[in-house]
Design an enzyme around this catalytic site. Structure first.
Site, PDB file in Angstrom:
ATOM      1  N   SER A 167       0.856  -1.193   0.000  1.00 14.89           N
ATOM      2  CA  SER A 167       0.000   0.000   0.000  1.00 14.89           C
ATOM      3  C   SER A 167       0.891   1.242   0.000  1.00 14.89           C
ATOM      4  CB  SER A 167      -0.866   0.003   1.260  1.00 14.89           C
ATOM      5  OG  SER A 167      -0.044   0.093   2.411  1.00 14.89           O
ATOM      6  N   HIS A 185       6.038   4.835  -1.545  1.00 16.16           N
ATOM      7  CA  HIS A 185       7.491   5.073  -1.455  1.00 16.16           C
ATOM      8  C   HIS A 185       8.271   3.776  -1.621  1.00 16.16           C
ATOM      9  CE1 HIS A 185       6.900   9.191   0.002  1.00 16.16           C
ATOM     10  NE2 HIS A 185       5.881   8.693   0.675  1.00 16.16           N
ATOM     11  N   ASP A 225       8.015  -6.763   4.598  1.00 16.04           N
ATOM     12  CA  ASP A 225       7.708  -6.092   5.850  1.00 16.04           C
ATOM     13  C   ASP A 225       9.012  -5.502   6.377  1.00 16.04           C
ATOM     14  OD1 ASP A 225       5.480  -5.642   7.810  1.00 16.04           O
ATOM     15  OD2 ASP A 225       7.036  -6.363   9.154  1.00 16.04           O
ATOM     16  N   GLY A 242       8.391   7.832   6.457  1.00 11.44           N
ATOM     17  CA  GLY A 242       8.487   7.127   7.736  1.00 11.44           C
ATOM     18  C   GLY A 242       9.620   7.636   8.622  1.00 11.44           C
ATOM     19  N   ASP A 298      12.749   7.877   7.905  1.00 10.22           N
ATOM     20  CA  ASP A 298      13.922   8.366   7.156  1.00 10.22           C
ATOM     21  C   ASP A 298      14.560   9.633   7.750  1.00 10.22           C
ATOM     22  OD1 ASP A 298      13.995   6.268   5.414  1.00 10.22           O
ATOM     23  OD2 ASP A 298      13.005   7.300   3.761  1.00 10.22           O
TER      24      ASP A 298
HETATM   25  P1  ITT Z   1       2.801  -2.254   3.316  1.00  3.39           P
HETATM   26  O1  ITT Z   1       1.492  -2.050   2.618  1.00  3.39           O
HETATM   27  O2  ITT Z   1       3.891  -2.701   2.359  1.00  3.39           O
HETATM   28  O3  ITT Z   1       2.725  -3.148   4.552  1.00  3.39           O
HETATM   29  P2  ITT Z   1       3.530  -0.196   5.275  1.00  3.39           P
HETATM   30  O4  ITT Z   1       3.829   1.260   5.111  1.00  3.39           O
HETATM   31  O5  ITT Z   1       2.423  -0.598   6.196  1.00  3.39           O
HETATM   32  O6  ITT Z   1       3.281  -0.786   3.795  1.00  3.39           O
HETATM   33  P3  ITT Z   1       5.543  -1.714   6.874  1.00  3.39           P
HETATM   34  O7  ITT Z   1       4.509  -2.291   7.778  1.00  3.39           O
HETATM   35  O8  ITT Z   1       6.552  -2.642   6.288  1.00  3.39           O
HETATM   36  O9  ITT Z   1       4.888  -0.925   5.646  1.00  3.39           O
HETATM   37  O10 ITT Z   1       6.364  -0.566   7.563  1.00  3.39           O
HETATM   38  C1  ITT Z   1       6.377  -0.327   8.941  1.00  3.39           C
HETATM   39  C2  ITT Z   1       6.604   1.139   9.187  1.00  3.39           C
HETATM   40  O11 ITT Z   1       7.980   1.432   8.946  1.00  3.39           O
HETATM   41  C3  ITT Z   1       5.765   2.047   8.295  1.00  3.39           C
HETATM   42  O12 ITT Z   1       5.149   3.018   9.107  1.00  3.39           O
HETATM   43  C4  ITT Z   1       6.763   2.675   7.329  1.00  3.39           C
HETATM   44  O13 ITT Z   1       6.463   4.042   7.087  1.00  3.39           O
HETATM   45  C5  ITT Z   1       8.098   2.529   8.054  1.00  3.39           C
HETATM   46  N1  ITT Z   1       9.155   2.232   7.075  1.00  3.39           N
HETATM   47  C6  ITT Z   1       9.230   1.119   6.304  1.00  3.39           C
HETATM   48  N2  ITT Z   1      10.298   1.189   5.473  1.00  3.39           N
HETATM   49  C7  ITT Z   1      10.921   2.366   5.732  1.00  3.39           C
HETATM   50  C8  ITT Z   1      12.045   3.031   5.201  1.00  3.39           C
HETATM   51  O14 ITT Z   1      12.759   2.516   4.197  1.00  3.39           O
HETATM   52  N3  ITT Z   1      12.375   4.227   5.690  1.00  3.39           N
HETATM   53  C9  ITT Z   1      11.668   4.786   6.696  1.00  3.39           C
HETATM   54  N4  ITT Z   1      10.575   4.237   7.249  1.00  3.39           N
HETATM   55  C10 ITT Z   1      10.184   3.035   6.779  1.00  3.39           C
END
Ligand code: ITT
Length: 185
Positions: A8, A11, A65, A140, A142
């Site tokens: 979803s 980025h 994930d 997120g 970053d």
């Molecule tokens: P999905 O639909 O792929 O699950 P998501 O945004 O819910 O998307 P995750 O559960 O894997 O993804 O991510 C957990 C949290 O970590 C989420 O709030 C992201 O914004 C953050 N995150 C994941 N990858 C990141 C990155 O490369 N840099 C900074 N924050 C990241």
């Protein structure tokens, strides 16, 4: 070959799309939010998501994930990363770490499903939590994450720079090697 990526998060898709495009591989975005279980490891959450989507989405597909693990907080927020971002956010993490050690890692676990079989690939990025939020690209965590050997936060990098060392691309590289060895990519 076309790789189907379920997420979803625009980025995540953009980072992976750019990396694959430079290697002549097309990535198809299956934009959907799926149910995620709560578990203590990123591996288990990634696997359960792939098992849940198996039979619902055309194969082959992959998803991933990701979690941020802060050493001083014994790995928190780890598998609770989404929830923590939505609640206390980056500012909350910065206040928890005032005057404390700042070592942290990002971990991405890709789950790839083909013919009903699921394979996993893990990528890590070592670094530390900065003193304050910096930069406006990325998403997120970053702005608060500074990779080892870098002066910049991930949010001060272009996608190409972030992709040079990121957790996500480290996992993706292993995934690509796996496909090459199978003769699929
Ligand atoms: P999905 O639909 O792929 O699950 P998501 O945004 O819910 O998307 P995750 O559960 O894997 O993804 O991510 C957990 C949290 O970590 C989420 O709030 C992201 O914004 C953050 N995150 C994941 N990858 C990141 C990155 O490369 N840099 C900074 N924050 C990241």
């Amino acid at each position: 070959m076309i790789l189907r990526f379920i997420t979803s998060n625009e980025h995540k898709y953009e980072e992976i799309r750019q990396y694959l495009k430079e290697r002549g591989i097309e990535c198809q975005w299956v934009r959907m939010k799926y149910e995620e279980i709560q578990d203590d490891t990123t591996e288990a959450i990634s696997l359960a998501s792939a098992q849940y989507l198996r039979g619902k989405v055309e194969e082959p597909f992959f998803l991933e994930d990701t979690g941020l693990y802060v050493k001083e907080l014994r790995g928190f927020p780890g598998p609770y990363s989404s929830y923590v971002l939505r609640t206390i956010g980056n500012e909350g993490i910065l206040s928890l770490l005032k005057g404390r050690e700042r070592d942290a890692i990002f971990k991405t676990v890709i789950s790839y499903c083909e013919n009903g079989n699921i394979s996993q690939f893990t990528g890590i990025l070592k670094g530390r939590i900065g003193e304050y939020e910096r930069g406006s690209s990325g998403f997120g965590f970053d702005p608060i994450f500074i990779p080892e050997g870098s002066e910049k936060s991930l949010a001060e990098m272009s996608i190409r720079e972030k992709n040079e060392h990121s957790h996500r691309i480290n996992a993706l590289r292993q995934f690509m090697e796996f496909l090459e060895n199978k003769g699929s990519a």
